[in-house]
Design a protein around this motif. Structure first.
Motif, mmCIF file in Angstrom:
data_model
loop_
_atom_site.group_PDB
_atom_site.id
_atom_site.type_symbol
_atom_site.label_atom_id
_atom_site.label_comp_id
_atom_site.label_asym_id
_atom_site.label_seq_id
_atom_site.Cartn_x
_atom_site.Cartn_y
_atom_site.Cartn_z
ATOM 1 N N UNK A 82 0.819 -1.206 0.000
ATOM 2 C CA UNK A 82 0.000 0.000 0.000
ATOM 3 C C UNK A 82 0.856 1.260 0.000
ATOM 4 N N UNK A 83 2.012 1.161 0.635
ATOM 5 C CA UNK A 83 2.921 2.311 0.686
ATOM 6 C C UNK A 83 4.337 1.808 0.884
ATOM 7 N N UNK A 84 5.239 2.274 0.040
ATOM 8 C CA UNK A 84 6.642 1.908 0.153
ATOM 9 C C UNK A 84 7.313 2.846 1.156
ATOM 10 N N UNK A 85 8.009 2.277 2.142
ATOM 11 C CA UNK A 85 8.664 3.055 3.190
ATOM 12 C C UNK A 85 10.175 3.083 2.950
ATOM 13 N N UNK A 86 10.871 3.965 3.658
ATOM 14 C CA UNK A 86 12.335 3.914 3.632
ATOM 15 C C UNK A 86 12.758 2.499 3.995
ATOM 16 N N UNK A 87 13.767 1.933 3.331
ATOM 17 C CA UNK A 87 14.102 0.514 3.518
ATOM 18 C C UNK A 87 14.459 0.118 4.949
ATOM 19 N N UNK A 88 14.921 1.074 5.745
ATOM 20 C CA UNK A 88 15.191 0.793 7.159
ATOM 21 C C UNK A 88 15.113 2.095 7.917
ATOM 22 N N UNK B 119 14.175 11.671 8.209
ATOM 23 C CA UNK B 119 13.962 10.494 7.350
ATOM 24 C C UNK B 119 12.648 10.609 6.598
ATOM 25 N N UNK B 120 12.683 10.219 5.335
ATOM 26 C CA UNK B 120 11.490 10.302 4.497
ATOM 27 C C UNK B 120 11.415 9.075 3.595
ATOM 28 N N UNK B 121 10.223 8.807 3.101
ATOM 29 C CA UNK B 121 9.943 7.616 2.305
ATOM 30 C C UNK B 121 9.909 7.933 0.820
ATOM 31 N N UNK B 122 10.022 6.922 -0.023
ATOM 32 C CA UNK B 122 9.781 7.117 -1.457
ATOM 33 C C UNK B 122 8.338 7.546 -1.704
ATOM 34 N N UNK B 123 8.130 8.274 -2.784
ATOM 35 C CA UNK B 123 6.791 8.700 -3.204
ATOM 36 C C UNK B 123 6.079 9.525 -2.132
ATOM 37 N N UNK B 124 6.839 10.219 -1.303
ATOM 38 C CA UNK B 124 6.281 11.020 -0.218
ATOM 39 C C UNK B 124 6.681 12.476 -0.388
ATOM 40 N N UNK B 125 5.914 13.385 0.240
ATOM 41 C CA UNK B 125 6.217 14.808 0.056
ATOM 42 C C UNK B 125 7.473 15.250 0.795
ATOM 43 N N UNK B 126 8.190 16.165 0.167
ATOM 44 C CA UNK B 126 9.237 16.937 0.821
ATOM 45 C C UNK B 126 8.621 18.291 1.154
ATOM 46 N N UNK B 127 8.675 18.674 2.421
ATOM 47 C CA UNK B 127 8.007 19.897 2.851
ATOM 48 C C UNK B 127 8.909 21.117 2.682
ATOM 49 N N UNK B 128 8.399 22.112 1.995
ATOM 50 C CA UNK B 128 9.095 23.385 1.879
ATOM 51 C C UNK B 128 9.103 24.071 3.245
ATOM 52 N N UNK C 222 20.035 20.980 6.755
ATOM 53 C CA UNK C 222 19.881 19.688 6.101
ATOM 54 C C UNK C 222 19.003 18.724 6.904
ATOM 55 N N UNK C 223 18.405 19.218 7.988
ATOM 56 C CA UNK C 223 17.695 18.309 8.888
ATOM 57 C C UNK C 223 16.240 18.672 9.133
ATOM 58 N N UNK C 224 15.678 19.549 8.315
ATOM 59 C CA UNK C 224 14.252 19.804 8.467
ATOM 60 C C UNK C 224 13.473 18.514 8.197
ATOM 61 N N UNK C 225 12.284 18.428 8.765
ATOM 62 C CA UNK C 225 11.445 17.247 8.548
ATOM 63 C C UNK C 225 11.301 16.969 7.051
ATOM 64 N N UNK C 226 11.389 15.702 6.683
ATOM 65 C CA UNK C 226 11.241 15.142 5.325
ATOM 66 C C UNK C 226 12.477 15.313 4.459
ATOM 67 N N UNK C 227 13.602 15.822 5.009
ATOM 68 C CA UNK C 227 14.766 16.168 4.194
ATOM 69 C C UNK C 227 15.712 15.001 3.898
ATOM 70 N N UNK C 228 15.345 13.771 4.271
ATOM 71 C CA UNK C 228 16.222 12.630 3.964
ATOM 72 C C UNK C 228 15.444 11.473 3.346
ATOM 73 N N UNK C 229 14.914 11.639 2.138
ATOM 74 C CA UNK C 229 14.285 10.496 1.470
ATOM 75 C C UNK C 229 15.314 9.405 1.172
#
Length: 281
Positions: free
Chosen positions: A55-61, A101-110, A172-179
């Motif tokens: 249903x949703x692909x997550x970061x691999x670990x 940490x962020x997942x594939x196919x997920x938003x990066x927040x401005x 480099x560490x705002x929320x969603x900044x590491x897909x």
């Protein structure tokens, strides 16, 4: 005689009916079902024979920590420093927060704070440490790599440069900044991490197009330096730097905008796709 099963080489972490599973990445990328794996990603995984809908692909670990190498491609070093800084004799090291940490196919927040619009992309080869690693020489270093994945070191350039005392972590560490993702490809499937094409596309336009052979410090050399008098634990993710072509290096800079789709691709690892949005209220 029974033919032995092929080794598990590509692992995904995914959400299915409210539960998180590890699975084997489907050979057909359009297949929305994956075979569930059991066991531990560090100790060994086995196939269960059971499939579940993805249903949703997550970061691999979920990393133990995220270490990063800056200015590690020769052409990017030249692009960023413009001859004002001598070539380093040791890798430039910084960290990113786990909350980025962020997942594939997920938003990066401005970022919504002032100057948050100087938003940049950085395709990077990332590797995962697979076992306790300390004082390892480069000749043995790749034995400590569990696997590789695509990452995007999303960066707010203003706050990378203006967060105080020259440190980069805040920007480099705002929320969603590491897909990271879309899968973890086991080290056995990547015999030479210094021969991989790396690419970024923004809305289909190629922005970065390089190869890991342009790295100043190889994966093995990075491990040797990081592990010197410093223990690296299993699950540590190391992002190895980005090539030329970042928005910051353009005149004028082509910062990411809300609505942009960013695709980071590393040869043999896959494509990590994210899109830029404003944060939820």
């Amino acid at each position: 005689m029974t033919t032995p099963a092929a080794p598990i080489s590509r692992v995904i972490r995914f959400l299915s009916e409210g539960q998180v599973y590890l699975g084997e990445e489907p050979a057909n990328k359009s297949d929305r079902e994956a075979e569930v794996l059991e066991g531990d990603i560090h100790q060994g995984l086995t196939r269960t024979g059971t499939t579940r809908p993805v249903e949703r692909n997550l970061a691999p670990l979920i990393p133990r920590e995220i270490l990063c190498i800056g200015l590690n491609y020769m052409k990017h070093f030249e692009e960023a420093t413009k001859g004002q800084i001598p070539l380093p004799d040791k890798p430039t090291v910084f960290m990113k927060s786990l909350s980025s940490l962020n997942d594939p196919e997920s938003p990066v927040w401005m970022p919504q704070l002032e100057h948050g619009q100087s938003l940049d992309y950085e395709v990077e080869l990332a590797f995962v440490i697979g076992k306790i690693c300390k004082n390892v020489k480069k000749e043995d270093a790749l034995k400590y790599v569990l696997g590789y994945m695509v990452s995007n070191d999303v960066t707010s350039r203003h706050w990378q440069k203006n967060a105080g005392a020259g440190q980069w972590v805040k920007g480099k560490s705002f929320d969603t900044f590491s897909p990271m993702g879309p899968s973890l490809v086991m080290a056995s499937a990547i015999p030479d991490p210094q021969a991989l094409k790396v690419t970024t596309r923004v809305n289909g336009e190629t922005r970065q197009d390089s190869n890991t052979k342009d790295m100043i410090f190889t994966v093995a050399e990075i491990i040797e330096w990081l592990s010197t008098d410093m223990t690296l634990h299993p699950g540590t993710v190391v992002m190895t730097g980005t090539p030329e072509g970042v928005a910051m290096g353009m005149d004028p800079p082509k910062w990411l905008q809300v609505g942009d789709v960013v695709e980071c691709e590393v040869e043999s690892l896959g494509t990590l796709r994210n899109f830029v949005t404003t944060p939820p209220l």
